[in-house]
Scaffold this active site. Structure first.
Site, PDB file in Angstrom:
ATOM      1  N   ALA A  80       0.803  -1.212   0.000  1.00 13.55           N
ATOM      2  CA  ALA A  80       0.000   0.000   0.000  1.00 13.55           C
ATOM      3  C   ALA A  80       0.840   1.267   0.000  1.00 13.55           C
ATOM      4  O   ALA A  80       1.907   1.319   0.592  1.00 13.55           O
ATOM      5  CB  ALA A  80      -0.906  -0.018   1.216  1.00 13.55           C
ATOM      6  N   CYS A  81       0.328   2.291  -0.674  1.00 15.01           N
ATOM      7  CA  CYS A  81       1.001   3.595  -0.750  1.00 15.01           C
ATOM      8  C   CYS A  81       0.014   4.692  -0.355  1.00 15.01           C
ATOM      9  O   CYS A  81      -1.170   4.438  -0.162  1.00 15.01           O
ATOM     10  CB  CYS A  81       1.513   3.846  -2.163  1.00 15.01           C
ATOM     11  N   THR A  82       0.515   5.922  -0.229  1.00 13.96           N
ATOM     12  CA  THR A  82      -0.335   7.093  -0.008  1.00 13.96           C
ATOM     13  C   THR A  82       0.136   8.200  -0.938  1.00 13.96           C
ATOM     14  O   THR A  82       1.344   8.456  -1.049  1.00 13.96           O
ATOM     15  CB  THR A  82      -0.263   7.586   1.448  1.00 13.96           C
TER      16      THR A  82
ATOM     17  N   GLU B 130      -0.403   4.148  -6.996  1.00 14.74           N
ATOM     18  CA  GLU B 130      -1.197   3.991  -5.790  1.00 14.74           C
ATOM     19  C   GLU B 130      -2.015   2.713  -5.966  1.00 14.74           C
ATOM     20  O   GLU B 130      -2.909   2.655  -6.818  1.00 14.74           O
ATOM     21  CB  GLU B 130      -2.131   5.199  -5.614  1.00 14.74           C
TER      22      GLU B 130
END
Length: 468
Positions: free
Chosen positions: A8-10, A100
């Site tokens: 997961a990324c932001t 993302e």
């Protein structure tokens, strides 16, 4: 659905009229493994006969144009498990961050499932950024790749040039949407399909896959008399979203728009938002460094052991974080390696041709010549007793960050004044080297201080007889 090889990324995107200096900013934390070194790379403009890309992860492959433009990127230390160039700025000032990770719901996937031959994250920057001159051209190139080869997974991709910023989301093998970030607004995205209502008559702000409306209508995915809501039709709305994703959007908006009251576990947090004040690059860094600082959800505060229930933006498995800042001909590839809240963003010139030595070394095991591992070493030492060493690390980080920003301003004045292209490139390479070495040196000094302080922290320490 194709299993993702990433976590997961932001992401954050900021329009030019929403920033303090009129620049456009896009950026993201690349979150995957806590021990995978990232490198910085500068690719020169060149002709490549028989230019062809073949994935090491799935069955995607395609011919590429023979002429490649220059661009910066942040690849994995090895391409054996995927190139993953992730982010960069090319010679025309086009910035790209991919991706993302997002999730499309089972219903839409059942009608148009992702393909093993489709493009996935590891290939996107490599196959798009070196061959476009504007953000819209990047979207058009991406659209053609999906049309010709399909998509292999659900993702959100950030594009920008000095005029505008766009967010592109993939919902199924063939269907996607892209929304322009309004100049006076910003957006934060966190592992959910984020774009909401689509205006198919507004080509200035929305671009969509051909046949998207027909696909939704044919499969009875949404009522015709309701506004077309991409997030509702293609996205997920489950418990994992409420604990893992929505809170990160909430805290990003909490920082930039504190006057707006929202709940961290809400499906109704808007994608597009206006800030309470003009956003600086420091504010953008603050968002990507956030772990619910100052709230009962702060995972770094042991007092919150019963309330720290949400996944933060800054985590220990961040491999790198980047902010790509564009204003006219002034471009900055801000790069942080490792845990964002514990590290500095180095303001590199993407036009460079020589990668500083510390930023081209490092694998999946510790190495003293790798910037990634030097920053990691300082983080590990501080983490041994955060209450004793956390403040010292933050003070060192802040002092170095200020030093780097000042150095970049001083170099900008010299670079702008230099008219000879060869001398300008030499100056840019020198600036990148000085910036990198300053950051590494400061963290090496911090490591020395932390080790010295911790010498007496051994469990074998024993009070000696004073007469011995």
């Amino acid at each position: 659905m194709i299993e993702s090889n990433h976590s997961a990324c932001t992401s954050i995107l900021i329009g030019k009229n929403a920033t303090t200096d009129g620049s456009i900013i896009i950026g993201r934390n690349e979150d995957d493994k806590p021990n995978c070194a990232k490198h910085l790379a500068f690719h020169e403009e060149k002709d490549i006969p028989n230019n062809h890309f073949k994935s090491n992860l799935n069955k995607f492959e395609m011919d590429l144009p023979t002429h490649r433009y220059a661009y910066s990127s942040t690849p994995n230390w090895s391409d054996k498990k995927g190139v993953y160039e992730e982010s960069g700025i090319n010679q025309f000032g086009v910035a790209m961050s991919a991706t993302e990770t997002t999730y499309a719901n089972d219903q839409v996937q059942s009608f148009d499932p992702f393909k093993k031959t489709g493009i996935i994250e590891e290939a996107m920057v490599t196959c798009i950024l070196p061959y476009v001159k504007t953000a819209r051209e990047a979207i058009a190139r991406f659209a053609k790749i999906i049309k010709d080869h399909t998509a292999g997974e659900s993702d959100g991709i950030l594009f920008a040039d000095p005029k505008e910023a766009w967010y592109f989301e993939i919902g199924t093998a063939h269907y996607w949407v892209a929304q322009r970030i309004p100049d006076d607004c910003y957006a934060v995205a966190a592992n959910e399909l984020a774009i909401q209502e689509i205006d198919f008559n507004d080509s200035d702000n929305f671009i969509t896959a051909p046949g998207l409306q027909k696909f939704v209508e044919e499969h009875n995915l949404w009522p015709n008399n309701k506004p077309f809501n991409w997030r509702r039709i293609f996205g997920t709305h489950n418990l994992l979203d409420l604990t893992y994703n929505t809170a990160r959007v909430w805290t990003g908006q909490r920082i930039l728009s504190p006057s707006i009251k929202q709940e961290p576990s809400s499906f109704d947090i808007p994608f597009i938002q206006k800030a309470d004040h003009p956003i600086s690059i420091t504010d953008a860094q603050r968002v990507l460094r956030d772990h619910y600082d100052g709230t009962k959800y702060d995972v770094a505060n042991p007092v919150n052991k019963d309330t720290a229930v949400y996944r933060p933006i800054s985590v220990d498995f961040t491999e790198e974080s980047h902010l790509l800042q564009l204003k006219g001909k002034d471009w900055i590839h801000w790069l942080s390696l490792g845990i964002t809240c514990q590290n500095v963003y180095v303001p590199f010139y993407p036009q460079g041709s020589v990668v500083p030595s510390f930023y081209r070394h490092g694998k999946d095991k510790y190495a003293s010549n790798s910037a990634y591992w030097i920053y990691k070493e300082a983080q590990v030492l501080a983490d041994r007793s955060w209450k004793d060493y956390g403040l010292q690390l933050y003070q060192a980080r802040n002092a170095t960050q200020q030093k780097l920003s000042q150095m970049r301003i001083e170099y900008d004045a010299k670079v702008d004044k230099e008219k000879d292209p060869a001398k300008k490139l030499d100056l840019i390479n020198k600036a990148n080297k000085d910036l990198a070495h300053t950051a590494v040196k400061d963290y090496q000094e911090l490591i020395g201080k932390l080790i010295t302080k911790q010498i007496k922290k051994s469990p074998l320490h024993f009070r000696r007889d004073p007469d011995l």
